[in-house]
Enzyme design. Sequence first.
Site, PDB file in Angstrom:
ATOM      1  N   ARG A   1      -2.740  -3.466   9.906  1.00 50.72           N
ATOM      2  CA  ARG A   1      -3.559  -4.316   9.039  1.00 50.72           C
ATOM      3  C   ARG A   1      -2.641  -5.012   8.048  1.00 50.72           C
ATOM      4  O   ARG A   1      -1.950  -4.352   7.274  1.00 50.72           O
ATOM      5  CB  ARG A   1      -4.600  -3.460   8.306  1.00 50.72           C
ATOM      6  CG  ARG A   1      -5.374  -4.230   7.282  1.00 50.72           C
ATOM      7  CD  ARG A   1      -6.490  -3.411   6.637  1.00 50.72           C
ATOM      8  NE  ARG A   1      -7.093  -4.235   5.625  1.00 50.72           N
ATOM      9  CZ  ARG A   1      -7.059  -3.986   4.311  1.00 50.72           C
ATOM     10  NH1 ARG A   1      -6.496  -2.884   3.850  1.00 50.72           N
ATOM     11  NH2 ARG A   1      -7.597  -4.813   3.471  1.00 50.72           N
TER      12      ARG A   1
ATOM     13  N   HIS B   1      -6.245 -10.815   0.245  1.00 53.57           N
ATOM     14  CA  HIS B   1      -5.854  -9.562  -0.406  1.00 53.57           C
ATOM     15  C   HIS B   1      -5.207  -9.933  -1.744  1.00 53.57           C
ATOM     16  O   HIS B   1      -4.025  -9.721  -1.956  1.00 53.57           O
ATOM     17  CB  HIS B   1      -4.912  -8.761   0.491  1.00 53.57           C
ATOM     18  CG  HIS B   1      -4.767  -7.313   0.109  1.00 53.57           C
ATOM     19  ND1 HIS B   1      -4.932  -6.278   1.005  1.00 53.57           N
ATOM     20  CD2 HIS B   1      -4.477  -6.717  -1.068  1.00 53.57           C
ATOM     21  CE1 HIS B   1      -4.738  -5.114   0.393  1.00 53.57           C
ATOM     22  NE2 HIS B   1      -4.443  -5.358  -0.873  1.00 53.57           N
TER      23      HIS B   1
ATOM     24  N   GLU C   1     -11.252  -5.384  -1.190  1.00 51.01           N
ATOM     25  CA  GLU C   1     -11.632  -4.789  -2.473  1.00 51.01           C
ATOM     26  C   GLU C   1     -12.058  -5.804  -3.521  1.00 51.01           C
ATOM     27  O   GLU C   1     -11.416  -5.936  -4.575  1.00 51.01           O
ATOM     28  CB  GLU C   1     -10.478  -3.947  -3.026  1.00 51.01           C
ATOM     29  CG  GLU C   1     -10.073  -2.806  -2.125  1.00 51.01           C
ATOM     30  CD  GLU C   1      -9.119  -1.822  -2.798  1.00 51.01           C
ATOM     31  OE1 GLU C   1      -8.648  -2.119  -3.908  1.00 51.01           O
ATOM     32  OE2 GLU C   1      -8.861  -0.764  -2.211  1.00 51.01           O
TER      33      GLU C   1
ATOM     34  N   ASN D   1     -11.710   1.594   1.933  1.00 46.54           N
ATOM     35  CA  ASN D   1     -10.472   2.081   1.321  1.00 46.54           C
ATOM     36  C   ASN D   1     -10.843   3.268   0.438  1.00 46.54           C
ATOM     37  O   ASN D   1     -11.684   3.141  -0.457  1.00 46.54           O
ATOM     38  CB  ASN D   1      -9.825   1.005   0.441  1.00 46.54           C
ATOM     39  CG  ASN D   1      -9.329  -0.178   1.265  1.00 46.54           C
ATOM     40  OD1 ASN D   1      -9.357  -0.143   2.498  1.00 46.54           O
ATOM     41  ND2 ASN D   1      -8.870  -1.219   0.587  1.00 46.54           N
TER      42      ASN D   1
ATOM     43  N   TYR E   1      -9.304   6.444  -1.928  1.00 45.24           N
ATOM     44  CA  TYR E   1      -8.159   7.085  -2.575  1.00 45.24           C
ATOM     45  C   TYR E   1      -8.535   8.334  -3.353  1.00 45.24           C
ATOM     46  O   TYR E   1      -7.830   9.324  -3.331  1.00 45.24           O
ATOM     47  CB  TYR E   1      -7.456   6.095  -3.519  1.00 45.24           C
ATOM     48  CG  TYR E   1      -6.689   5.048  -2.766  1.00 45.24           C
ATOM     49  CD1 TYR E   1      -5.402   5.292  -2.314  1.00 45.24           C
ATOM     50  CD2 TYR E   1      -7.266   3.813  -2.467  1.00 45.24           C
ATOM     51  CE1 TYR E   1      -4.698   4.346  -1.594  1.00 45.24           C
ATOM     52  CE2 TYR E   1      -6.571   2.857  -1.743  1.00 45.24           C
ATOM     53  CZ  TYR E   1      -5.291   3.124  -1.305  1.00 45.24           C
ATOM     54  OH  TYR E   1      -4.599   2.197  -0.581  1.00 45.24           O
TER      55      TYR E   1
ATOM     56  N   GLU F   1      -7.727   1.738   4.267  1.00 44.08           N
ATOM     57  CA  GLU F   1      -6.622   2.214   3.414  1.00 44.08           C
ATOM     58  C   GLU F   1      -6.908   3.642   3.008  1.00 44.08           C
ATOM     59  O   GLU F   1      -8.052   3.990   2.688  1.00 44.08           O
ATOM     60  CB  GLU F   1      -6.476   1.384   2.128  1.00 44.08           C
ATOM     61  CG  GLU F   1      -5.930   0.002   2.330  1.00 44.08           C
ATOM     62  CD  GLU F   1      -5.749  -0.761   1.012  1.00 44.08           C
ATOM     63  OE1 GLU F   1      -5.534  -0.130  -0.042  1.00 44.08           O
ATOM     64  OE2 GLU F   1      -5.844  -1.994   1.068  1.00 44.08           O
TER      65      GLU F   1
HETATM   66  C1  BGC Z   1      -5.160  -2.034  -2.675  1.00 44.26           C
HETATM   67  C2  BGC Z   1      -3.689  -2.012  -2.368  1.00 44.26           C
HETATM   68  C3  BGC Z   1      -2.986  -1.088  -3.355  1.00 44.26           C
HETATM   69  C4  BGC Z   1      -3.527   0.308  -3.154  1.00 44.26           C
HETATM   70  C5  BGC Z   1      -2.907   1.358  -4.060  1.00 44.26           C
HETATM   71  C6  BGC Z   1      -5.730  -0.703  -3.053  1.00 44.26           C
HETATM   72  O1  BGC Z   1      -6.475  -0.862  -4.219  1.00 44.26           O
HETATM   73  O2  BGC Z   1      -5.885  -2.661  -1.659  1.00 44.26           O
HETATM   74  O3  BGC Z   1      -3.207  -3.318  -2.411  1.00 44.26           O
HETATM   75  O4  BGC Z   1      -1.605  -1.124  -3.245  1.00 44.26           O
HETATM   76  O5  BGC Z   1      -4.909   0.326  -3.385  1.00 44.26           O
HETATM   77  O6  BGC Z   1      -3.174   1.111  -5.392  1.00 44.26           O
END
Ligand code: BGC
Length: 457
Positions: free
Chosen positions: A83, A127, A172, A297, A299, A357
């Site tokens: 991607r 992006h 995002e 995405n 995290y 992501e």
């Molecule tokens: C984004 C990336 C970023 C990653 C880590 C996401 O919010 O799409 O561009 O590097 O998180 O912060």
Amino acid sequence: MADTSDDTRSTFPAGFLWGCATAAYQIEGSPLADGAGVSNWHRFAHTPGMVHAGDTGDVACDHYNRWREDVALMRSLGMRGYRFSINWSRVLPEGRGRVNPEGLAFYDRLVDALLENGIQPMATLFHWDLPAALDDRGGWLNPDIAGWFAEYARVVFRKLDDRVGLWATLNEPWVVTDGGYLHGVLAPGHGSRYEPPIAAHHLLRAHGAAVQAYRAEGRNNIGIVVNIEPKYPASQNPEDLAATARADAYMNRQFLDPVFLGRYPGEMREVFGNAWPEWPAEDMLLIRQAIDFVGINYYTRSVTRHDARRWPVHGSGVPQKHATRTETGWEVYPQGLTDVLKWVSARYGQPPIYVTENGAAFYDPPSAIEGRVEDPLRVAYLREHLRAAHAALRQGVDLRGYFLWSLLDNFEWALGYAKRFGIVHVDYATQQRTPKDSARFYAEVIATQGAALGVNA
Ligand code: BGC
């Protein structure tokens, strides 16, 4: 539907798309090469004080010149998908009108090289790097941007769609509005209470217009990428529950509800008060285009409590004791990935989903020692999150693939080069790439179709 069999030798379904992700401004470098126009991120990074240590994307990972080497690297790790994003300013230097063939040719060559190496491309149209000429006309605040975006998208589809099987319109949009228009920590650096919902709405209209343009070309595999951070209430106290619902509406439902359900969440008016505009019904029709997949995405999570001082949601995250945190301060919470995948699937009618992501910044030694970079925390993060993705699959989520963030250490926006998310270490002085232990681990997961995770053991 996903294969949920218990075969320990092949824990993820055949055809599951294993890949990694990057973004143009974060890796390419050479932002003005071959006739490219200035992007708002180029301008932002060159504004003193906006990025850690004055870092810019001028060189980044020099991927613009080293793309062949990077594709070979992906192949050596067994990636099946990649991607990447397209820098709008390379293709249309003024954002609209004149096309720059050299800029388009860069992505054309990249796509060919990926396919020659058996790697399926997923291209993201936006992006975060917007042509500065469009920013000067109001950027995401100008209603005309939906048409500008569709025009750009059409140029790119016509050039690449014969070979690119997966397209994402936006990456995002919430981060663009919250970081770029509310807090001013990302480009374009505005700090306004009124602008975020306007920017959000025109991002969504632009998404809808690009999907329409895509359909007009007769294609069928396009989606949107959103960041979903599950919100869990800090207590069952009604104030905390209400704050959690507002936080969830603001960050998670503000974008997917209009796309799938054709309306904004009821809490948005409460969140923005008199800064929340009314939008015409035809806008909602434009936004609610059928899409073919959702990119998630993931995290971290947030445990939310009422906090009257925090605008706009009047809620804040409660740090969890004993939690492992990444270098960006984010709690490591793998269960949240299972939860968001199940939630998106249930709320929005079981769409095909890709994790677009997932990854972590941890402290890595500044240089490789004898060709090796040990990153045990990242290996543990990946193992746990891939198991969490697998748990969602087993519970019926139509999960089609996983793109790890990120292939390379890269320009981490306002944090510059200080935080490293790559599974491949980049020595920025020499541009030497060294696969970290996490890259070897991920390669083994791919080669064993997930069995190396021991999911079913
Ligand atoms: C984004 C990336 C970023 C990653 C880590 C996401 O919010 O799409 O561009 O590097 O998180 O912060």
